[in-house]
Design a protein around this motif. Structure first.
Motif, PDB file in Angstrom:
ATOM      1  N   GLU A  81       0.815  -1.217   0.000  1.00 32.53           N
ATOM      2  CA  GLU A  81       0.000   0.000   0.000  1.00 32.53           C
ATOM      3  C   GLU A  81       0.847   1.266   0.000  1.00 32.53           C
ATOM      4  O   GLU A  81       0.310   2.386  -0.067  1.00 32.53           O
ATOM      5  CB  GLU A  81      -0.915   0.020   1.226  1.00 32.53           C
ATOM      6  N   LYS A  85       2.787   2.301   2.470  1.00 31.33           N
ATOM      7  CA  LYS A  85       2.804   2.924   3.787  1.00 31.33           C
ATOM      8  C   LYS A  85       3.942   2.439   4.669  1.00 31.33           C
ATOM      9  O   LYS A  85       4.072   2.902   5.804  1.00 31.33           O
ATOM     10  CB  LYS A  85       1.472   2.656   4.505  1.00 31.33           C
ATOM     11  N   ALA A 137       2.412   3.293  11.330  1.00 32.73           N
ATOM     12  CA  ALA A 137       2.477   3.571   9.894  1.00 32.73           C
ATOM     13  C   ALA A 137       1.091   3.677   9.263  1.00 32.73           C
ATOM     14  O   ALA A 137       0.891   4.414   8.298  1.00 32.73           O
ATOM     15  CB  ALA A 137       3.281   2.478   9.194  1.00 32.73           C
ATOM     16  N   SER A 138       0.128   2.938   9.832  1.00 32.37           N
ATOM     17  CA  SER A 138      -1.210   2.891   9.242  1.00 32.37           C
ATOM     18  C   SER A 138      -2.235   3.745   9.963  1.00 32.37           C
ATOM     19  O   SER A 138      -3.273   4.115   9.389  1.00 32.37           O
ATOM     20  CB  SER A 138      -1.713   1.445   9.236  1.00 32.37           C
TER      21      SER A 138
END
Length: 413
Positions: free
Chosen positions: A92, A94, A183-184
């Motif tokens: 993704e 990320k 990170a998410s």
């Protein structure tokens, strides 16, 4: 394989009836004898999942027979699921597995022995960061992950991160899971649900958070070889508190901030999942054919090539500790040089991860070439001997796999 699947499913359907009839016919004194421990094995390939063995009781008090997809704490196979979540988050855009993990954590993580060397997610997922479990690895809700890693007992000096000698350390998992949260912006259990469980049609959870009543009702109680309850007895399931909590702290995730301490979800071993569903995760790792790719070609290549590179080290990385070619929370199992772990004794190269905790032994082993892949667990197993622990260390586990190979048509006995 289809015929065997039908037979096994029919066996699963009639087993509760047989157990109920047997309980009526057996004298009371005989019913006091502890039931056999639970064991489940399923085989799978790219296209199908075949139930092979389901025996024993998921709980000694209720005497309910275990079923093929009853959820169980799979121990360290949870680390492989964590690595898959990391690779999916990488896809993704990320996450960077080679970036200083301090950038995600928001505080500086360094070994006291190598204060100038950054620690990365790749180091942590491959047990090459220089961490040690000597000081423990449970960080309860309300405690500080940063403070835990500031303890010198959390580190040992066998080289800088990335070049450190292999030491299997559960302590790395809370760091990885917390970095994934940061990170998410998502709580770890919800992140894994979104990235791994939901896309594969899997029903699973961490520490029973979010599993719900249906899965809880089928929970496999873990027993030690002495018959003592080790984990997941009915009185230890919700509404009981199922996450580690510091003294004086409320058992609630309502105010938990993602990116602070994902240790509360036990990312090192806390996944509860049935073997039919675990096999679905194994199926996703065969290749990238089909309309929907679980991993990108780049992520799949990185995942497999990391193990190849680890095997090509001299000696193969991790092999002296019983984990041949360990990289990104996976390793190779084969009874052939340079990896010598003879759980299956059939010469087939498989990769995946094993589990050992609370009297349980488990495995998710994927054969990319010829051979059958397996997801399994068995309970009430004696603890490790203290010597190098391989997948073939327990005789009962080895015997279970030989029976599974025979049922899969790969043994003549």
């Amino acid at each position: 394989m289809i015929a065997r699947a039908r037979a096994a499913m029919m066996q699963a359907m009639i087993r509760p009836l047989i157990a109920a009839l047997a309980s009526l016919a057996v004298p009371a004194a005989a019913q006091d004898t502890p039931p056999p421990p639970a064991s489940v094995v399923v085989a799978f390939d790219r296209e199908s999942i075949t139930p092979l063995i389901a025996e024993g009781m998921r709980n000694f008090d209720s005497r309910e027979p275990v079923e093929f997809n009853d959820p169980v704490r799979i121990a360290s196979i949870s680390k492989l699921i964590m690595a898959l979540a990391a690779l999916r988050l990488m896809d993704e855009g990320k996450l960077d597995l080679d970036r200083d993990v301090s950038d995600y954590l928001g505080w500086k993580l360094r070994s006291p022995h190598h204060p100038d060397a950054p620690v990365t997610l790749a180091h942590l997922l491959s047990h090459r960061a220089g961490l040690s479990d000597a000081g423990g690895y449970f960080i309860p809700l309300g405690a500080s992950l940063e403070a835990k890693l500031a303890d010198p007992a959390a580190w040992r000096d066998t080289g800088p991160p990335g070049a450190a000698a292999f030491e299997y350390a559960n302590l790395g998992s809370p760091l990885v899971a917390t970095a994934l949260e940061a990170a998410s912006g998502e709580r770890y259990d919800r992140l894994v649900e979104r990235l791994v469980f939901a896309p594969l049609g899997v029903k699973a959870c961490f520490n029973w958070v979010g599993c719900g009543p249906d899965l809880e009702a089928r929970a496999v109680t873990l027993y030690r070889h002495t018959g003592e309850v080790a984990a997941d007895a009915p009185d230890r399931l919700p509404p009981a508190c199922t996450i580690p909590v510091a003294e004086g702290v409320e058992c609630s995730l309502e105010n938990y901030v993602p990116g602070t301490n994902a240790s509360i979800f036990s990312p090192q071993g806390g996944v509860r999942i049935g073997m039919m569903d675990l096999a679905k995760i194994g199926q996703a790792l065969f290749d990238n054919r089909g309309a929907e790719h679980f991993l990108s070609a780049n992520a799949q290549t990185l995942f497999l090539q990391s193990m190849v590179s680890a095997i090509n080290e001299n000696p193969p990385f991790g092999s002296e500790a019983g984990f041949c070619g360990y990289a990104l929370a996976s390793y190779v199992l084969v009874d052939a040089p340079p990896c010598l772990d003879d759980l299956f004794m059939d010469g087939v190269e498989r990769f995946g991860h094993g589990g050992e905790a609370y009297g349980l032994r488990s495995g998710l082993w994927i054969a990319l070439g010829q051979g059958t892949s397996f997801a399994y667990f068995t309970t009430a197993v004696p603890p490790p001997s203290g010597e190098v622990e391989t997948a073939a260390s327990d005789p009962r586990e080895t015997e279970l796999m030989q029976r599974a190979l025979a049922l899969a048509g790969e043994r003549d006995d």
